[in-house]
Design an enzyme around this catalytic site. Structure first.
Site, PDB file in Angstrom:
ATOM      1  CG  HIS A 158      22.042   1.887   7.035  1.00  0.00           C
ATOM      2  ND1 HIS A 158      21.163   2.823   6.556  1.00  0.00           N
ATOM      3  CD2 HIS A 158      21.339   1.094   7.898  1.00  0.00           C
ATOM      4  CE1 HIS A 158      19.973   2.613   7.093  1.00  0.00           C
ATOM      5  NE2 HIS A 158      20.056   1.574   7.910  1.00  0.00           N
TER       6      HIS A 158
ATOM      7  CB  CYS B  31      19.477  -0.563   5.365  1.00  0.00           C
ATOM      8  SG  CYS B  31      17.883  -0.277   6.165  1.00  0.00           S
TER       9      CYS B  31
ATOM     10  CG  ASN C  29      17.165   3.793   9.194  1.00  0.00           C
ATOM     11  OD1 ASN C  29      17.227   3.726   7.984  1.00  0.00           O
ATOM     12  ND2 ASN C  29      17.389   2.735   9.969  1.00  0.00           N
TER      13      ASN C  29
END
Length: 325
Positions: free
Chosen positions: A247, A122, A281
């Site tokens: 993120h 990530c 995500n």
């Protein structure tokens, strides 16, 4: 002693174009509640997600990266032949060989350029952006295409509510080019390998696993200092930052980090990316996706100062300050 010739670099670097791509299929919390023990309220309360985008089986990670990368090149007003290096940040290729970047470069029309994948999960886009910036400043490439692309649904158990409610698919891209003044600040990055077991895929036959509560505690306590360090390395103040693009891991994590930044001097009117709500995500794709979506919505303008910070499996983390294109 014989000296070698060196290709002149650039005093600074900047993002000159952005692009993004998401699959058409939208999966809502209500859709998930039909196949697992969960609810819209439960998901919103814990991670803040309402919808996520999911690629069809025939939609490949490379396909999404090509779409986002081509849009970023066009947005920069460049031709594919102007690109001299292609970097793809990803942790979800279906196989390790061949890499995504060479395939993406070929399909976009970037000819004979160095092309490589980078896996920092990530944090991958921030790692790749820093690498692309350094390539430009060192003279190794004039324009670098940096892409974050993930097809996380290939690696998620569709009935595991600890992961299936969170992860999604998509790609985001940026073109990095030369600048007389630095418009991509020095990167603040690192890793915590002793905590690598908190997010992992055990082997090629396994799904992604994460210790949700442990990751939450780590991110909410350790990432704000990284973001602040990135601001300090850029030689500016937190009050100079216009937009915070972390993120998109979890809305509660985003809000907790933003609260810490405001306590340390960030402005009350700091814009905060909350793309997680309708995108889920998307790991290394989440930061460029969120940045491009903010621009499309007119919430940021060219020249705005954006603070980017990625964090995730590894555990890896990275952040830098950039000027929006």
């Amino acid at each position: 002693m014989t000296s070698f010739a060196a290709r002149p670099g650039s005093p600074g670097s900047r993002i000159v174009g952005l692009g993004s791509f998401q699959p058409d299929t939208v999966v809502s919390n209500h859709d998930l509640a039909k196949i697992m023990d969960t609810s819209d309220e439960w998901i919103r309360e814990r991670v803040g997600i309402v919808n996520r985008r999911v690629a069809k089986p025939e939609e490949l990670l490379v396909d999404m990266a090509v779409e986002a990368g081509a849009k970023a090149i066009a947005d920069a007003g460049l031709a594919p032949t102007d690109i001299e290096a292609v970097l793809v940040a990803t942790c979800t290729m279906p196989s390790q060989i061949p890499n995504a970047a060479a395939q993406v470069a070929h399909r976009i029309g970037v000819l004979a350029a160095p092309a490589f994948d980078l896996n920092a999960a990530c944090a991958g886009f921030c790692y790749a952006l820093a690498t692309g910036s350094d390539l430009v400043r060192a003279g190794s490439a004039r324009y670098v295409l940096v892409i974050g692309a993930e097809k996380l649904t290939d690696w998620v158990n569709p009935t595991d509510r600890s992961t299936a409610i969170i992860f999604a698919d998509g790609a985001g891209a940026a073109v990095v080019g030369p600048s007389e003044e630095a418009a991509i600040g020095p990167v603040s990055w690192g890793s915590a390998g002793d905590l690598s077991g908190m997010i992992a895929v055990e082997d090629r036959d396994s799904f992604i696993f994460q210790e949700g509560q442990s990751v939450f505690r780590w991110a909410t306590t350790q990432i704000a200092p990284i973001a602040i360090d990135a601001v300090e390395r850029a030689g500016i103040e937190l009050s100079d930052v216009d937009v915070f693009v972390p993120h998109q891991a979890n809305l509660r994590i985003i809000e907790a980090i933003a609260k810490r930044l405001k306590a340390k001097g960030a402005r009350d009117d700091l814009k905060i990316a909350r793309d997680i709500v309708d995108s889920g995500n998307t790991s290394s794709a989440s930061i460029p996706l969120a940045l491009d979506h903010l621009r499309q919505a007119g919430e940021i303008a060219s020249g705005d100062v954006a603070l980017l910070v990625g964090f995730g499996a590894g555990l890896s983390y990275a952040g830098q300050v950039v000027r929006c294109p």
